[in-house]
Every structure is written in C-alpha cells, then in structure tokens.
Scaffold this active site. Structure first.
Site, short mmCIF file in Angstrom:
data_model
loop_
_atom_site.label_atom_id
_atom_site.label_comp_id
_atom_site.label_asym_id
_atom_site.label_seq_id
_atom_site.Cartn_x
_atom_site.Cartn_y
_atom_site.Cartn_z
N TYR A 1 -4.14 5.08 1.68
CA TYR A 1 -3.14 6.08 2.07
C TYR A 1 -2.74 6.84 0.82
CZ TYR A 1 0.96 8.39 3.93
OH TYR A 1 1.87 9.36 4.33
N ASP B 1 -4.60 6.71 -7.42
CA ASP B 1 -3.31 6.82 -6.74
C ASP B 1 -2.58 5.49 -6.93
OD1 ASP B 1 -1.18 6.79 -5.05
OD2 ASP B 1 -2.25 7.63 -3.34
N LYS C 1 7.26 5.53 -6.15
CA LYS C 1 7.93 4.29 -5.74
C LYS C 1 8.59 3.53 -6.89
CE LYS C 1 5.20 4.05 -1.59
NZ LYS C 1 5.72 3.89 -0.28
C1 LIG Z 1 -0.65 4.78 -2.34
C2 LIG Z 1 0.27 5.85 -1.82
N1 LIG Z 1 0.06 7.13 -2.17
C3 LIG Z 1 0.86 8.11 -1.77
C4 LIG Z 1 1.94 7.85 -0.96
C5 LIG Z 1 2.84 8.97 -0.52
O1 LIG Z 1 4.05 8.86 -1.18
P1 LIG Z 1 5.39 9.45 -0.51
O2 LIG Z 1 5.66 8.64 0.71
O3 LIG Z 1 6.41 9.26 -1.59
O4 LIG Z 1 5.12 10.87 -0.20
C6 LIG Z 1 2.20 6.54 -0.57
C7 LIG Z 1 3.34 6.22 0.32
O5 LIG Z 1 3.43 5.16 0.88
C8 LIG Z 1 1.35 5.51 -1.01
O6 LIG Z 1 1.54 4.23 -0.67
#
Ligand SMILES: Cc1ncc(COP(=O)(O)O)c(C=O)c1O
Length: 447
Positions: free
Chosen positions: A147, A250, A278
C-alpha cells in the site's frame, strides 16, 4: 468483558449522529469496521471508547503512535510552538523546518536532501512524479499486497481476493485491480503489478516497458509482516541500476519504527528516494520525502520545463514539524533505549503467542520485526500476498480479533492487519494480552 449492544450505547449514538453528516459516519473509510466503536481518548499504551472501556492498543491509529499515545515529550514541543508564537508558516523558510531537515540528513546517510508533506500519500505521489520527471519515462512498478497511498498510480492490488488474482504469475505481471473507482483506464496501463520477493517479474516488466520507478515497502506491512527474502532488496537495487529506474522505498510504516533510517538501514540497501510518515512524528501529520540531492534538486530545476512542482499550504507546518523534531530527539536518547524496549516486548509477545498457538492450533506462525507483528494461521510466514491469500485462515484471524475486543485488547479488526507495540507498552500489558489471547483462541476452537 463487554460485548452486549448496551455496552456500546454511546458509540452507537455517536455513529448515528455522524452518519447524518459524514458518508458512512466515519471520516477516512478504512476506519469503518465492526464493531462500530467511537474512541475518545488515548494515553500511553491505552485507548478508551465513548462508553468508558479501556483497551490495550495494538492498532496505534494504523501505526504512527510509536512512542505511545500523547507522548509528553512530543506534546511539550508542540505546546511550546503555540505558547511561544512559533506557529507562523507559509511566508518563507523557518528555523524549525531547517532543524528537522538537518536531523534527517544527519542520521540517515542516503538522505541528502528532504521535502516535508502532510501525509504519506502526498509524499509517495511526489516521489513517483519526481521519478517520471527525472527519467522522462511514464511506467511504474508497484507491488501486489503493498500500500502506497490513495492516488491513481498506487490505489490498487492491495488485498486482492484470490479469485480475482488467479494463479500466481512469475515472471510477469498482474492486471491493475483498482481499489478505488475513478482511476482512468489509460492511466492504469502505466502501472505494472508484480509479486513481492520476485525479481524475475521486475526484470520482465523492465524488458517490456520504459520504467521510471519502482515503489516498494521494504517489509510489506499493510498485510501483516512480509519480510524481504535475503537478496531481494539488493536485487532491486541492482535492477534499478541496470535498467535506470528510480528505486523508491516506501518507509511510511517501517521508517523510524525499525531504526531511525527505517528498514533500509537494517537491510544495508540504499534507495534513490525514500518516503517516511507515521512514526516520524508520533501521530502528528507530517511525511518526509528524501533522497539523493541530484534527484531532489529537480524540485528547483533551473529549467522550468523540468521543474517538479511541490507546493502546498500546510507543508512543514510548525506543529507537526516540532513534533517530528521531538520524536527524533526522543528516539536518539539513551543510546537506542526506545528500540531496545520495544524489541524486548516484541520478543516476549512472539514467544508468548507461539507458546499458546503451538498447543492449540495446527497451523500458526508469528511474523515479527521489532515492535510490529502479525499472527498468521498458516504453516509458514508468507513470502508474498498470493502466498498469504492462498494459505491463511482469514476466518480464524477475524474471529480472534473480534473476540479480543470485549476483552480489552484492540488489534485492528480486519484479518492480516499488523499489530504495533509502542514504547509506552509494558511487560504487564503484553502478559495481559497473552492471557486474553489464550482464552479467546481456546473459546473459538471449542465452538
Ligand atoms: C506504506 C504506506 N505508504 C503510504 C501510506 C499513505 O500514507 P497516508 O495515509 O499518510 O496518506 C500508508 C498509509 O497507511 C502506508 O502504510
């Protein structure tokens, strides 16, 4: 133990009110789960619902609260911003954003330059746009079961049902399976989906398309904990160098939770760009996009046709910026005290869960990295989403999560979602969780 409808009366009232004004009654639809609980307070390792029940929290708001809810050191930094009138932003650079940028660049060797955004999705969006600008190519590689945010390039192929996915494909790619309506078909053709831990499929896509970038969570942490096999991340680095695409880690979930620089530091692999979110500010909304200076400098490219636009009203807002500085300071204190504590608790949890499950379940494993863990009801830790979807007992997983809630333990009630231990958890919290888990599992298996 609380599980009657009456005991969620106030939550039900709040949902009923909110449904009149918010589609579904809850902002951000991934928070819509059963049972419907309205949470009103968080402190340390605990959260409280509107009916006064306390839970040991392993959801941590989808993982940011690494120090625990409402950490006093971080809160003090935030309060100082407001008390001292430092909340000015948007007129030029600030000492705060410079300090946070310096801390990131100083402690993460491959981060030479940074930008700050409000959310992980914004940061991954900009990372991919930058990759396209720099390479002059349009195609992207995205991982099945990963994700990376809500935007068109990546809102796809997360927990794709096995019936849709079909047989495992390797080498090759899966069709783009949007998890949102409204993504243009033409756009979908630019995104290629491959298995995690599958270098042959990355190479296959590179041989068939002009690939600008590959974005990967170095551990798949949105479907539990799926670790990279030895050589996988290094192999991605080698393929990025061979085919000239931008390698983007990511680390929105892994970053700062597994070490300061995230999982890349542990794996010894250097991405071209990295995204954090996060845990970087322990729950305050900020994300970091960082990486090699020659790439990041495209945000100020002297040729306007090559310049990548990054502009947003709230970027580097002093409140989350101060929170991120304080979080980093806290993580650096006492020679890694935070990481030692959560590793010890993670180990205690893992051993405790295994002792319970090995007696009662034929097939169960615990996948864990430091403070993050997931229980899978299968006979091995999954190597990719296809493996997980084909072998995990989702029904038992869902039941376990549901049964834990009235017992005061909050694992997010959706199968395969990662559990997060925080610095605020104690050995007693882990032991209490294990006692409740043992009762739940025995109850479920008896039925
Ligand atoms: C690995 C990863 N990348 C990107 C995101 C997107 O971040 P946001 O929810 O702050 O937009 C998330 C959100 O859970 C994530 O777990």
């Amino acid at each position: 133990m609380h599980n009657s409808v009456d005991q969620y009366r106030e939550s039900a009232r709040i949902f009923e009110h909110n449904r009149k004004y918010i589609p579904g009654g809850v902002i951000s639809v991934n928070r819509a789960t059963q049972p419907e609980i309205a949470f009103v307070k968080g402190s340390g390792a605990y959260i409280w619902d509107a009916d006064g029940h306390r839970y040991i929290d392993y959801h941590a708001a989808f993982a940011p609260c690494f120090l625990g809810h409402n950490d006093p050191y971080v809160n003090e930094a935030v309060t100082r911003v407001m008390r001292d009138g430092l909340s000015l932003f948007g007129s030029g650079t600030t000492p705060l954003e410079g300090r946070l940028a310096e801390l990131n660049c100083k402690h993460i060797p491959w981060v030479e330059s940074v930008q700050f955004l409000n959310t992980g999705s914004e940061a991954t969006y900009q990372a991919l746009r930058l990759a396209r600008a720099v390479t002059g190519r349009d195609h992207l590689i995205v991982i099945q079961g990963g994700y990376n945010g809500w935007h068109n390039d990546v809102e796809c192929n997360l927990m794709t049902p096995l019936q849709q996915l079909g047989a495992r494909v390797s080498p090759g790619e899966y069709p783009f399976r949007p998890i949102s309506a409204g993504i243009p078909l033409e756009h979908q053709k630019l995104v290629h989906i491959v298995n995690f831990n599958d270098l042959a499929s990355v190479e296959y896509v590179c041989q068939n398309y002009a690939v600008a970038g590959l974005i990967v969570e170095p551990i798949l942490q949105n479907v539990g904990i799926i670790k990279p096999e030895p050589g996988y991340l290094k192999g991605l680095r080698a393929l990025a160098d061979r085919y000239g695409f931008v390698l983007i880690f990511d680390e929105v979930k892994t970053g700062f939770r597994h070490t300061l620089g995230g999982y890349a530091a542990l794996a010894g692999v250097t991405p071209d760009l990295v995204v954090y979110g996060k845990a970087v500010a322990n729950g305050y909304p900020i994300a970091v996009l960082g990486g090699k200076k020659h790439l990041m400098d495209w945000f100020v490219h002297p040729d306007p046709a090559k310049r990548v636009l990054l502009a947003s009203t709230y970027n580097a807002h002093p409140v989350p910026t101060a929170a991120a500085i304080a979080t980093l300071e806290r993580l650096l204190m006492n020679d890694g005290e935070v990481y030692r504590h959560v590793e010890a608790l993670g180990e205690r949890m893992e051993q405790g869960v295994l002792a319970i499950l090995q007696k009662s379940c034929e097939k169960a494993v615990v996948a864990r990295q430091g403070s993050a863990f997931c229980i899978y009801f299968m006979d091995h830790c999954p190597k990719d989403w296809h493996d997980l979807a084909a072998n995990h007992n989702f029904d038992l997983d869902n039941k376990m999560r549901q049964e834990l809630i009235p017992r005061g333990v909050y694992f997010f009630p959706m199968a395969t979602k990662q559990c997060s231990i925080s610095f605020a958890h104690s050995a007693d919290d882990i032991d209490q969780t294990l006692r409740q888990l043992k009762i739940c599992i025995n109850d479920i298996l008896r039925k």
